[in-house]
Design an enzyme around this catalytic site. Structure first.
Site, PDB file in Angstrom:
ATOM      1  N   CYS A   1       0.843  -1.199   0.000  1.00  0.00           N
ATOM      2  CA  CYS A   1       0.000   0.000   0.000  1.00  0.00           C
ATOM      3  C   CYS A   1       0.877   1.246   0.000  1.00  0.00           C
ATOM      4  O   CYS A   1       0.572   2.255  -0.619  1.00  0.00           O
ATOM      5  CB  CYS A   1      -0.909   0.024   1.226  1.00  0.00           C
TER       6      CYS A   1
ATOM      7  N   HIS B   1       0.908   5.165  -1.253  1.00  0.00           N
ATOM      8  CA  HIS B   1       0.295   6.022  -0.236  1.00  0.00           C
ATOM      9  C   HIS B   1       1.131   6.148   1.030  1.00  0.00           C
ATOM     10  O   HIS B   1       0.645   5.919   2.139  1.00  0.00           O
ATOM     11  CB  HIS B   1      -1.109   5.531   0.082  1.00  0.00           C
TER      12      HIS B   1
ATOM     13  N   ARG C   1     -13.033   0.009  -3.025  1.00  0.00           N
ATOM     14  CA  ARG C   1     -11.763   0.735  -3.192  1.00  0.00           C
ATOM     15  C   ARG C   1     -10.574  -0.190  -2.914  1.00  0.00           C
ATOM     16  O   ARG C   1      -9.600  -0.213  -3.654  1.00  0.00           O
ATOM     17  CB  ARG C   1     -11.748   1.950  -2.268  1.00  0.00           C
TER      18      ARG C   1
ATOM     19  N   CYS D   1      -7.609  -1.219  -5.564  1.00  0.00           N
ATOM     20  CA  CYS D   1      -6.177  -1.038  -5.284  1.00  0.00           C
ATOM     21  C   CYS D   1      -5.453  -2.369  -5.453  1.00  0.00           C
ATOM     22  O   CYS D   1      -4.398  -2.442  -6.075  1.00  0.00           O
ATOM     23  CB  CYS D   1      -5.954  -0.534  -3.849  1.00  0.00           C
TER      24      CYS D   1
END
Lengths: 279, 225
Positions: free
Chosen positions: A187, A191, A236, A240
């Site tokens: 992730c 981010h 979401r 991703c």
């Protein structure tokens, strides 16, 4: 009553249908022609300028669906059927399930308990509009929209003092940094980090820059103009994870709860403002 | 004698304090820290068990090391060394070795955003798509929009002074090899970088990687115009 539902569905359909011409050709993500892209941006800008958010239509869809599926018996942590402010304190530990759960996982649990659905039926219910690019109104999206909007204006307040929640938060943080899969992503690839970067034209939010995780999660479900439907948090995550080339994401899993606990825990103090809107 | 007694008393007092502290600490019972196994268990619990894709969640040793640190700066030297060693030792070259490939073929892979993505609900790439989606992170050809996560690669060959005259010199071919290594396995040069280990993971063949290197470095390539 029935008339009202029909009216709502009609409105939602009309809103989504208006964009269908843009989307019908764009069956696959990222394959918009420049003209379609332009049209999309114009549509998005018009919504912003006029303060319209078609996502709000799903609030009414959810209100009806909650009655239909007996979810007024569902306890989100403040008591059966108490929904005002419930989203703000999620994820939390639920003694009846013996687990930490986030909003969507809890709704799935309630659908099994109060609507008699099997786990497979719940999964089907959750994903009925996934991968669709127009004219798809899902009762599940409505339920999540309704329950989240009932906490609008409240500040996210995940109880990290509860050791079970704190542990899920810690697991979630490590999941966030786990490099795995055939493209080596985690992730944090996109981010995290102090420096601001873009993926093509999209500016990425970072868990390391104060307030950005809060701004990112507090507006979910987020209405996406290109698909004409609101994207819930679990959708979401799924998107991703698809981009990360991992095997397909399973909604309502411990993975989802761990991510939610880390993200919403990091977002503590941010005001909930659903639905958000994006291209 | 007096001194000894005093010391003994002090010792007794200190040990008593230590004991009482221990007692105090016990009821809190610190929870065991989260282990990597636990993290992987939670992670895989949320991913499809489709037998075609289970291999994707077999974490290798380099991935395991990189997962422990939030940035390269936070890595101890030993971990950095280990990742570099693991990565360098796995690099394979085309049967021709180091040579100039076809920049047009490289460009196709660079420009193509599709490859490797699958979801049963749609938005999937086809199994034969093998784009690198390089523009997601890099600026490459002049005027083509790209991301800023990775370095700007415009005029990458010019940057290394590669010209038509010197392109087959040992220095130029050494540069080709260095760039080949980065694309085949970025972690051999930049441990735990965000860039996927395209060759190592089998997304690109050695020949694909060679063509991409040629696209970036060749004097005829639009990258260097």
């Amino acid at each position: 009553m029935k008339k009202k539902t029909l009216l709502v569905l009609f409105t939602a359909g009309a809103v989504a249908g208006g964009l269908l011409s843009t989307k019908a050709l764009a069956q696959v993500e990222g394959e918009l022609t420049p003209e379609q892209e332009m049209k999309l941006v114009q549509e998005y800008n018009r919504f912003l300028a006029e303060g319209i958010n078609p996502g709000e239509v799903w609030y009414e869809v959810g209100k009806e669906a909650i009655k239909k599926y007996n979810l007024d018996k569902c306890d989100l942590g403040l008591g059966p059927g108490v929904f005002k402010g419930a989203m703000a304190q999620l994820p939390r530990y639920f003694a009846d399930a013996g687990k930490v759960m986030d909003l969507e996982t809890r709704v799935g649990w309630c659908l099994q308990k109060h609507a008699g659905m099997t786990q497979d039926q719940v999964l089907k219910f959750v994903r009925q509009c996934w991968g669709k690019t127009g004219n798809c109104v899902s009762e599940y999206d409505g339920i999540i929209m309704y329950l989240t909007m009932e906490s609008n204006g409240q500040k996210i307040n995940v109880n990290l003092k509860d050791p079970k929640v704190k542990r899920m938060y810690d697991v979630g943080r490590q999941v966030y940094y786990a490099r795995i899969g055939p493209w080596d992503f985690n992730c944090a690839t996109c981010h995290a980090g102090k420096q601001e970067v873009r993926i093509r034209a999209t500016r990425l939010w970072s868990a390391d820059r104060p307030g950005e995780a809060g701004n990112a999660v507090s507006i979910f479900p987020k209405y996406l103009v290109r698909w004409g439907l609101p994207m819930t948090m679990h959708y979401r995550y799924a998107e991703c994870i698809r981009q990360m080339r991992w095997p397909e994401f399973m909604p309502h899993s411990d993975l989802a709860v761990a991510l939610s606990t880390y993200l919403y825990g990091t977002a503590n103090g941010t005001e909930i403002k659903a639905p958000g809107i994006g291209r | 004698m007096k001194k000894v007694a005093l010391t003994a008393m002090t010792l007794l007092f200190l040990s008593g304090m230590a004991q009482s502290q221990q007692k105090k600490a016990q009821p809190q019972k610190k929870e065991a820290p989260v282990t990597q196994e636990e993290v992987i268990k939670v992670l895989t619990s949320g991913l499809s068990t489709d037998p075609r894709f289970v291999w994707k969640v077999q974490q290798d040793e380099a991935q395991r090391i990189c997962s422990q640190y939030t940035s390269r700066e936070a890595m101890p030297a030993q971990a950095v060394q280990k990742v570099i060693q693991l990565s360098q030792s796995g690099i394979r070259y085309p049967q021709w070795g180091i040579f100039w490939g076809d920049w047009r073929e490289g460009k196709k892979i660079v420009d193509n955003p599709r490859g490797g993505r699958f979801a049963s609900y749609g938005f999937s790439d086809s199994p034969t798509d093998r784009g690198g989606n390089c523009y997601a992170c890099h600026l490459i050809e002049k005027g083509a929009p790209g991301g800023t996560m990775g370095p700007n690669l415009y005029q990458y060959g010019k940057k290394w002074n590669i010209t038509k005259e010197n392109m087959n010199s040992p220095e130029a071919l050494e540069r080709v090899r260095a760039v080949y290594n980065i694309i085949y396995n970025a972690w051999s040069a930049f441990p735990c970088s965000s860039m996927p280990r395209f060759g190592h993971n089998g997304a690109f063949s050695p020949e694909d990687v060679m063509n991409i290197v040629t696209f970036l470095l060749h004097p005829d390539s639009p990258v260097n115009k």
